[in-house]
Design a protein around this motif. Sequence first.
Motif, mmCIF file in Angstrom:
data_model
loop_
_atom_site.group_PDB
_atom_site.id
_atom_site.type_symbol
_atom_site.label_atom_id
_atom_site.label_comp_id
_atom_site.label_asym_id
_atom_site.label_seq_id
_atom_site.Cartn_x
_atom_site.Cartn_y
_atom_site.Cartn_z
ATOM 1 N N VAL A 101 0.706 -1.104 0.000
ATOM 2 C CA VAL A 101 -0.022 -0.028 0.015
ATOM 3 C C VAL A 101 0.953 1.218 0.011
ATOM 4 O O VAL A 101 0.405 2.352 -0.618
ATOM 5 N N ALA A 102 1.984 1.084 0.532
ATOM 6 C CA ALA A 102 2.893 2.260 0.673
ATOM 7 C C ALA A 102 3.622 2.852 -0.862
ATOM 8 O O ALA A 102 3.744 3.767 -0.758
ATOM 9 N N ALA A 103 3.407 1.760 -1.801
ATOM 10 C CA ALA A 103 3.855 2.316 -2.938
ATOM 11 C C ALA A 103 2.782 3.026 -3.885
ATOM 12 O O ALA A 103 2.988 3.562 -4.977
ATOM 13 N N LEU A 104 1.497 2.960 -3.105
ATOM 14 C CA LEU A 104 0.378 3.929 -3.829
ATOM 15 C C LEU A 104 0.548 5.360 -3.345
ATOM 16 O O LEU A 104 1.440 5.596 -2.534
ATOM 17 N N THR A 105 0.119 6.389 -4.402
ATOM 18 C CA THR A 105 0.125 7.591 -3.939
ATOM 19 C C THR A 105 -0.982 8.006 -2.923
ATOM 20 O O THR A 105 -1.639 7.058 -2.406
ATOM 21 N N ALA A 106 -0.625 9.023 -2.230
ATOM 22 C CA ALA A 106 -1.695 9.455 -1.056
ATOM 23 C C ALA A 106 -2.980 9.311 -1.709
ATOM 24 O O ALA A 106 -4.056 8.732 -1.070
ATOM 25 N N ARG A 107 -3.497 9.736 -2.828
ATOM 26 C CA ARG A 107 -4.928 9.805 -3.339
ATOM 27 C C ARG A 107 -5.280 8.417 -3.577
ATOM 28 O O ARG A 107 -6.403 7.979 -2.990
ATOM 29 N N ARG A 149 -4.143 5.790 -1.896
ATOM 30 C CA ARG A 149 -4.590 5.127 -0.647
ATOM 31 C C ARG A 149 -5.647 5.540 -0.255
ATOM 32 O O ARG A 149 -6.585 4.787 0.534
ATOM 33 N N GLU A 150 -6.146 6.955 -0.403
ATOM 34 C CA GLU A 150 -7.487 7.265 -0.038
ATOM 35 C C GLU A 150 -8.646 6.514 -0.423
ATOM 36 O O GLU A 150 -9.701 6.009 0.037
ATOM 37 N N VAL A 151 -8.297 6.338 -1.897
ATOM 38 C CA VAL A 151 -9.431 5.639 -2.807
ATOM 39 C C VAL A 151 -9.552 4.063 -2.277
ATOM 40 O O VAL A 151 -10.549 3.724 -1.912
ATOM 41 N N LEU A 152 -8.212 3.582 -2.001
ATOM 42 C CA LEU A 152 -8.273 2.172 -1.534
ATOM 43 C C LEU A 152 -8.902 2.116 -0.318
ATOM 44 O O LEU A 152 -9.622 0.816 -0.085
ATOM 45 N N ALA A 153 -8.986 2.936 0.918
ATOM 46 C CA ALA A 153 -9.453 2.814 2.068
ATOM 47 C C ALA A 153 -11.092 2.838 1.854
ATOM 48 O O ALA A 153 -11.902 2.016 2.354
ATOM 49 N N HIS A 154 -11.433 3.687 0.826
ATOM 50 C CA HIS A 154 -13.016 3.723 0.615
ATOM 51 C C HIS A 154 -13.587 2.353 -0.157
ATOM 52 O O HIS A 154 -14.701 1.869 0.191
ATOM 53 N N LEU A 155 -12.637 1.872 -1.055
ATOM 54 C CA LEU A 155 -12.775 0.767 -1.855
ATOM 55 C C LEU A 155 -13.156 -0.449 -0.761
ATOM 56 O O LEU A 155 -13.756 -1.163 -0.641
ATOM 57 N N GLY A 156 -12.180 -0.550 0.196
ATOM 58 C CA GLY A 156 -12.205 -1.509 1.072
ATOM 59 C C GLY A 156 -13.189 -1.547 2.156
ATOM 60 O O GLY A 156 -13.757 -2.434 2.557
ATOM 61 N N SER A 207 -5.427 1.830 -11.326
ATOM 62 C CA SER A 207 -4.043 2.150 -10.998
ATOM 63 C C SER A 207 -3.649 1.414 -9.864
ATOM 64 O O SER A 207 -2.727 0.430 -9.555
ATOM 65 N N ILE A 208 -4.760 1.272 -8.818
ATOM 66 C CA ILE A 208 -4.438 0.651 -7.631
ATOM 67 C C ILE A 208 -4.465 -0.999 -7.791
ATOM 68 O O ILE A 208 -3.681 -1.665 -7.195
ATOM 69 N N LEU A 209 -5.092 -1.496 -8.700
ATOM 70 C CA LEU A 209 -5.432 -2.874 -8.987
ATOM 71 C C LEU A 209 -3.940 -3.077 -9.571
ATOM 72 O O LEU A 209 -3.463 -4.299 -9.114
ATOM 73 N N ALA A 210 -3.464 -2.467 -10.640
ATOM 74 C CA ALA A 210 -2.168 -2.835 -11.289
ATOM 75 C C ALA A 210 -1.085 -2.621 -10.173
ATOM 76 O O ALA A 210 -0.009 -3.582 -10.143
ATOM 77 N N ARG A 211 -0.929 -1.848 -9.293
ATOM 78 C CA ARG A 211 0.246 -1.609 -8.303
ATOM 79 C C ARG A 211 0.006 -2.679 -7.292
ATOM 80 O O ARG A 211 1.076 -2.860 -6.927
ATOM 81 N N LEU A 212 -1.119 -2.957 -6.794
ATOM 82 C CA LEU A 212 -0.963 -4.102 -5.829
ATOM 83 C C LEU A 212 -0.930 -5.345 -6.495
ATOM 84 O O LEU A 212 -0.627 -6.363 -5.431
ATOM 85 N N GLY A 213 -0.997 -5.763 -7.711
ATOM 86 C CA GLY A 213 -0.968 -7.032 -8.300
ATOM 87 C C GLY A 213 -2.119 -7.855 -8.070
ATOM 88 O O GLY A 213 -1.892 -9.105 -7.797
ATOM 89 N N VAL A 214 -3.292 -7.366 -8.172
ATOM 90 C CA VAL A 214 -4.389 -7.983 -7.653
ATOM 91 C C VAL A 214 -5.605 -8.080 -9.130
ATOM 92 O O VAL A 214 -5.298 -7.009 -9.722
ATOM 93 N N ASP A 215 -6.384 -8.671 -9.310
ATOM 94 C CA ASP A 215 -7.366 -8.778 -10.393
ATOM 95 C C ASP A 215 -8.559 -8.314 -10.191
ATOM 96 O O ASP A 215 -9.270 -7.874 -11.221
ATOM 97 N N ASN A 216 -8.998 -7.983 -9.006
ATOM 98 C CA ASN A 216 -10.482 -7.484 -8.953
ATOM 99 C C ASN A 216 -10.499 -6.567 -7.573
ATOM 100 O O ASN A 216 -9.622 -6.453 -6.513
ATOM 101 N N VAL A 239 -6.499 -6.796 0.754
ATOM 102 C CA VAL A 239 -5.167 -5.997 0.959
ATOM 103 C C VAL A 239 -5.652 -4.823 2.016
ATOM 104 O O VAL A 239 -4.609 -4.439 2.768
ATOM 105 N N ALA A 240 -6.685 -3.960 1.770
ATOM 106 C CA ALA A 240 -6.815 -2.964 2.373
ATOM 107 C C ALA A 240 -7.282 -3.344 3.815
ATOM 108 O O ALA A 240 -6.634 -2.684 4.881
#
Length: 228
Positions: A157-163, A165-172, A197-206, A213-214
């Motif tokens: 998650v640290a490899a994500l941008t700040a925005r 990570r914010e989107v991932l939090a809400h997605l989770g 971008s999050i899916l690609a950076r985390l290496g997940v499919d959906n 991960v979140a």
Amino acid sequence: MTIRVLVADDEPMIRHGVRAVLHTAGDLDVVAEAADGREAVELALRHRPDVAVLDVRMPRVGGIEALESLRRAAPATGVVMLTTFGEDDYILRALSGGAAGFLVKSGPPEELVAGVRAVAGGAAYLSPAVAARVVAHLAATGAGDGAGRRAAARERVAALTAREREVLAHLGAGLSNGQIARRLRVVEGTVKAHVSSILARLGVDNRAAAAVVAHEAGVTAPARPDEP
């Protein structure tokens, strides 16, 4: 807008209960019922529901096999899997197969309604019980201990941008792209780009896998139940 739902379970009483719960929501319409996975796929192709609610284990063709067929033949239909305790391996297979929702049969009725709505809106939905079991299972079967997996998730998650990570939090938290856009006061297309971008950076499919991960990384945000 009415959300069209297909329900598949080999137990008539379960199908009746799911239909009754969804009917109370007002915006959910069960357009077809199936007793096994093969029938579920056939009816999904005929009725084109927005969401298919599939029991994990059914005779002849089970929910996992039906999920795989639906992802190929009817990709616009979101899939919610119904599970019971002790089916963690099935949950992980469904996660990797593209299911967007995971619910426990013994969970509260409002979880079923929330899960179907979330998946219809393009979001992932993990009931708290399922999310906890998936994370615990991954910790028990993966390399290292639970703390190690959480640390690995935080590193990803640290490899994500700040925005992101914010989107991932809400997605989770199970929010759809539209809900996230309203929270962050951006257009929905921007959120969609961030999710890709999050899916690609985390290496997940959906989205469901990203939600796991979140949860592992501890970056989830509370959903607002009053949001459409």
